[in-house]
Design an enzyme around this catalytic site. Sequence first.
Site, short mmCIF file in Angstrom:
data_model
loop_
_atom_site.label_atom_id
_atom_site.label_comp_id
_atom_site.label_asym_id
_atom_site.label_seq_id
_atom_site.Cartn_x
_atom_site.Cartn_y
_atom_site.Cartn_z
N ASP A 142 34.46 21.73 69.82
CA ASP A 142 34.86 20.53 70.55
C ASP A 142 33.76 20.22 71.55
OD1 ASP A 142 35.98 18.55 72.26
OD2 ASP A 142 38.00 19.19 71.68
N ARG A 202 43.13 12.94 61.86
CA ARG A 202 42.94 11.61 61.31
C ARG A 202 42.18 11.73 60.00
NH1 ARG A 202 46.53 10.23 64.05
NH2 ARG A 202 46.63 8.56 65.61
N ASP A 226 47.51 16.18 55.57
CA ASP A 226 48.59 15.33 56.02
C ASP A 226 48.09 13.93 56.30
OD1 ASP A 226 51.32 14.82 57.06
OD2 ASP A 226 50.28 14.58 58.98
N GLU A 231 44.76 5.14 54.41
CA GLU A 231 46.21 5.12 54.32
C GLU A 231 46.66 3.66 54.41
OE1 GLU A 231 48.05 7.56 57.33
OE2 GLU A 231 46.78 9.29 56.89
N HIS A 248 51.34 11.84 56.23
CA HIS A 248 51.07 11.65 57.66
C HIS A 248 52.35 11.87 58.48
CE1 HIS A 248 48.33 9.33 60.68
NE2 HIS A 248 48.98 10.32 61.27
N TYR A 252 55.84 14.42 62.88
CA TYR A 252 57.08 13.64 62.76
C TYR A 252 58.35 14.43 63.02
CZ TYR A 252 56.01 8.85 61.36
OH TYR A 252 55.65 7.52 61.35
#
Length: 376
Positions: A142, A202, A226, A231, A248, A252
């Site tokens: 990162d 993403r 995922d 998309e 995705h 959820y």
Amino acid sequence: MRIVVDENIPLVEECFGDLGEIVRLPGREMTNEDLRGADALLVRSVTQVNAELLRSTPVRFVGTCTIGIDHLDTAYLENQGITWASAPGCNANSVVEYVYAALAHLNTDWAGKRVGIIGCGNVGGRLYRRLKAQGVECRVYDPFLSTEQIPDLTSLTDVLGSDIVCMHTPLTRSGPHPSFHLVGAAQLRKLKPGAVLLNAGRGPVIDNQALLKHLESGADLKVVLDVWEPEPDISRPLLQRVALGSPHIAGYSYDGKMQGTFMIYEALCRHLGRSPEKDLNALRPSVADPERRWAGGEPWPAIQRLIPEVYDITEDDHQLRALAERAEQAQADFAKGFDRLRKEYPKRRECGNYRVTGDVSEDAQARLEALGFRVQ
């Protein structure tokens, strides 16, 4: 006050009902005309909020009940004096539990493995802390963090050499470290044979066409996706090649969605100069059957059996593949079906809602609590 809301956002009436009139619409189909009488707009990641959507509307507040904000044109919003808010961290725990569920299904015990994490923000950071608490060796890439913040910070190449590589990176296309196609053909070749590559950040952070070619070449790699590029009309040949695929929905969980809604409720209250009057704990429904029995024996096989009792990730994979098969037979519109799977996603509850009872060893208890379970 008129509040236009993505129809997939939960607890809207409970949180916002006292603030104004609520209008629910499909998030991907919202238009400028829909917002001509709106004062506030609440969305998820499928809605592109920009000048085209908002021009000449009275909207003064935009809230996205998601971690990511790449679907918001924040420069435009700020230039127009429109307050905007997101829900950073709201579904981080949900995504971490998705990772654990995927690894359990793949029979990949993270204990004793080196786990590489690309992107160590809300989601990656939570995964990192959970793994470190279990004594797992981690490597992190990162470029926006320092070794003072993450002692295991290293290069992208070093991370790609891990046994398990988890991607939790927001999508950026500019700036000093853009994430668009961060992992392409050259990076894929650096993955070790037998590794697991998981993307729940993403889709375009991985070059999906390069990934497809890599898998078609016979690469020894287990891929869990995922998120996809693009998309909702994803590469179905790539879906056929991955070990697990989902539409995705890693973030959820119903708990994560509720948390996101509540964070935006608090933000709208601040925008209106009001004190929040709701309590999320009072609004959150309890689980009907919260007890799970510990199977006993060695921790890993028992954990593998326990996780699907709470979240069976194979059902998400099955639903997406079944949709792809119907689309191939011209029995379904894949893109619309992809969105429908998200819209009609069942109420998945997080591990913290469940308690594990039985003869649980000290080692197993530590692992279960790191997963989020309560142990009795």
